[in-house]
Write a protein that holds these residues in place. Sequence first.
Motif, PDB file in Angstrom:
ATOM      1  N   CYS A 153       0.854  -1.183   0.000  1.00  0.00           N
ATOM      2  CA  CYS A 153       0.000   0.000   0.000  1.00  0.00           C
ATOM      3  C   CYS A 153       0.895   1.240   0.000  1.00  0.00           C
ATOM      4  O   CYS A 153       2.020   1.195   0.512  1.00  0.00           O
ATOM      5  N   THR A 164      -4.403   7.437  -0.980  1.00  0.00           N
ATOM      6  CA  THR A 164      -3.871   6.147  -0.522  1.00  0.00           C
ATOM      7  C   THR A 164      -4.146   5.141  -1.636  1.00  0.00           C
ATOM      8  O   THR A 164      -5.253   5.094  -2.176  1.00  0.00           O
ATOM      9  N   ILE A 218      -4.054   1.151  -2.798  1.00  0.00           N
ATOM     10  CA  ILE A 218      -4.099  -0.195  -2.224  1.00  0.00           C
ATOM     11  C   ILE A 218      -3.826  -1.216  -3.319  1.00  0.00           C
ATOM     12  O   ILE A 218      -4.625  -1.374  -4.261  1.00  0.00           O
ATOM     13  N   THR A 238      -2.500  -6.994  -1.603  1.00  0.00           N
ATOM     14  CA  THR A 238      -2.368  -6.685  -0.183  1.00  0.00           C
ATOM     15  C   THR A 238      -3.484  -7.318   0.633  1.00  0.00           C
ATOM     16  O   THR A 238      -4.521  -7.720   0.090  1.00  0.00           O
ATOM     17  N   HIS A 286      -3.833  -3.076   5.082  1.00  0.00           N
ATOM     18  CA  HIS A 286      -4.735  -1.922   5.081  1.00  0.00           C
ATOM     19  C   HIS A 286      -4.773  -1.283   6.467  1.00  0.00           C
ATOM     20  O   HIS A 286      -4.827  -0.041   6.594  1.00  0.00           O
ATOM     21  N   LEU A 321      -1.705   0.770   6.882  1.00  0.00           N
ATOM     22  CA  LEU A 321      -1.827   1.997   6.095  1.00  0.00           C
ATOM     23  C   LEU A 321      -2.577   3.070   6.880  1.00  0.00           C
ATOM     24  O   LEU A 321      -2.148   4.227   6.956  1.00  0.00           O
ATOM     25  N   ARG A 335      -8.152   1.976  -5.221  1.00  0.00           N
ATOM     26  CA  ARG A 335      -7.649   0.618  -5.367  1.00  0.00           C
ATOM     27  C   ARG A 335      -6.931   0.487  -6.701  1.00  0.00           C
ATOM     28  O   ARG A 335      -7.248   1.196  -7.662  1.00  0.00           O
TER      29      ARG A 335
END
Length: 916
Positions: free
Chosen positions: A545, A556, A558, A562, A567, A570, A587
């Motif tokens: 991430c 952010t 992702i 992951t 998460h 993060l 994402r």
Amino acid sequence: MAFYSKDVDSAFHGAGAKPGLEIWCIENLRLVEVPKSCHGKFYSGSAYVVLSTSVLKSGPLEHDIHYWIGNDANQVDSALASDKALELDAALGSCTVQYREVQGQETEKFLSYFKPCIIPVEGVYSSQPRKVNGETYRVTLLTCKGDHVVHVKEVPFSRSSLNHNDVFILDTASKIFLFSGCNSSIQERAKALEVVEYIKENKHSGNCEVATIEDGKMVGDSDVGEFWSLFGGYAPIPRDSALPGQQLVDSTVILFWINLQGKLSQIGTNSLQKDMLERDKCYMLDCGAEVFVWMGRNTSVTERKTSISAAEDFLRKQDRSNGTHVTFLTEGLETSMFKSNFNSWPQTAETKLYDEGREKVAAIFKQQGYEVKELPEEDVQSYINCRGTLKVWRVNDHELSLVPVSEQTKLYSGDCYIVQYTYPGNERDESLFYAWLGHGSVLEDRTDVIFHMSAIADSTKGDPVVAQVSETKEPTQFFLIFQTLIVYKGGSSAGYKKFIAESGIEDNTYDEKKTALFRVQGTSPENMQAVQVDHVSSSLNSSYCYILQIGTSVFTWIGNLTSSRDHDLLDRMLELINPTWQPTSVREGSEPDSFWSSLGGKTEYPREKEMKKCIEDPHLFKFASTEGDFKVKEIYSFTQDDLTTEDVLVLDCQKEIFVWVGRQSTIKSKQVALNLGLKFLETDILEEDLSLETPIYVITEGREPPFFTCFFEWDPLKANMHGNSFERKLAALKGKTSSGSAPLRNARRAYSRDTTPDRSRSRSVSSNGWGRSVSPAPNISGSQLKFSGNNNASSPTPIVRKLFTGSSPYQDSPVVESTTQITVPADSPVVEPSTPPLNENSNKIDPSETTSNSLIYPYQRLTVVSRDPAPGIDVTKREAYLSEEEFAEKFGMPKAAFYKLAKWRQNKLKMALDLF
């Protein structure tokens, strides 16, 4: 596990299924298994096949095959043992290394299986019970050579056998005498004492006296008089005549092709290339003192037998010394010694033949009803108390400046730092120093930071552990003591600023107003990092991430590979970097155009699962550095006893190395020890592709941290004895408890206020929870590497003392309640917590304990997935509640053998059975 077929001797059925040794002897032209009670007892008139099986840290079993030829064995039995060794190799998927062992000239790897020694017996092995008669005890004189493994040889019982260079054992019916030549080493004398103890226990049932005789010292001692009376009275041992210089075998390396008829054809000398070896042929590499037979993976068993016979015939015809070691290798399993004779051996080889063979054997396992599955990865764990005090200094213009507490978990890649971590140990505070070298730091700062750290550590009480680490190569323990760490680009060092100015490089030191991309990594909230990377799309990786900061805007990102754990890290890291940020979460695959434009456009980046490199088992090496010569020698099947106080050793764990410095070695400076560690990395003895930035720890004898002792079955009493190796062993043998064997640790007063670079003192322990480039060091010039062999080792994890209430991630740590408040006011004196004495073996459950209190449960109720779990058990020791019979059935070994294994090996076996 060996499987049964018409081509494999039935005696090998089931061989190699369990870790340990299996031995067979040739008797009446057939193989017979030697019972474990007779392991280590070899008859000089017989030939043997020995299989060593070990569990690798990476999960699978590894096999080494040796065939041992007694000096009086006939040629037929010797040839049959060679053929049977090759059959066993085929049964194990042709994924073993084979060694020929000749009595009196055995390899150190072979001898390491039978510590302290093997003492061949005259005669021929018989599987039938021998009649015991009332023969008179035979007096024998033995010579012992070797400082880590011992070659024991019987010599004529005569004064003329004695000399000033060796160590001798005279074994009589009532007393054992140890005679030490005046020119013998302390280590050899100490190892010979282990042989004395072995003889005392095995030949005298522990009931006999032991006397030590020192060459050249005639005192009024009854033992001395008795010793010489056995030789007909004292007479001086003549001075050794000048020994001729060691005969050097021709250094020319010759490669021969072996044809199907066993004829040898020379195809190359010295300058050899790997592509000379064709996979459908067999070859012999003659290195003088060592000979290798290389067998291509497409060759048949018949071809391999022919090539082995041809190599042995070649040695006989050349009248080579029995000391010439012969090793048989299958393509893909080449040792580092073999590869070192070739130019440009590829670093990245094809899939090892071992893996192919393992797949074949695994298929046979399943066919025969055995369950086969890979063992899971080990969890990251801390072996030390992570409630300690952290201090950080930055080096700048040859000086150190203390980093404020609020900023000490923020490092810059253009700078270098000293990190001091002080934590409660078993009896006193312990200190750990790191020199952290940023990737963008200049050589001047790197030199300064290592110099300052070494000087501080050398002047600090208690011989603290020091380590040199580089950015991106930090060891797990480094991250655990920080808990959370943010690494920014750029730096504030004057040297760094001058370098980028002179080079015309833009200063990319982190600024909240600029664009910045952070990769978030780690395994838990006690071990997480955010690392600033180049803000380009090629820096992305689907396994991580990321946080993208564009001025006041934050994304952010992702990755598709992951997990929910990633998460969570993060979210936590966002809060730490800037709690006011309101990020836009995207994402992988659904990014807006503004995301890509801020990274300079969309480009390719890694999208496959990031695979961790398989870490092999640790290896222990002994340094022997003299003027103009740098030597290392591997110590096989190592134990704590191999850490001899006169030596300097290196424990190679691939991800990190430990330089261990004995109290009575010649190395007195941390800086010199770091140099030796760097030299070891440069040589890359085991062809592991070690980075020169691999972390190097320096550890002093008696102050070993738990993250080092976990590789041994550790006895703290052994670690804290005074005296040289011989004095310690003699005190242990005679059961003395005088000052000669007094523990070092108990003789010192506990302290907790070591002086630090800013003259401040550590006064308190914080409550922040449990678990938390090339070095500039000057090289050793004019050195030449000499080394031997490779392979694995074992040993169990020690105890970490728990000084605080609550749970520890180290599951075997005993809980010691403390009513003393650890943190104290700044103006108060430090008070050591008062805790009850800790039993150093309290993390081991004696198998007998679970039977004596009737706490026995069936396997189905003890597994972690049981639908009817056993109540009130210690879930960290589920296996202990199995009956002896069911334990042996599930684990393939008795409980006593299991608890002698390394802790990580125990855990892997337990994981495979859903007991962990």
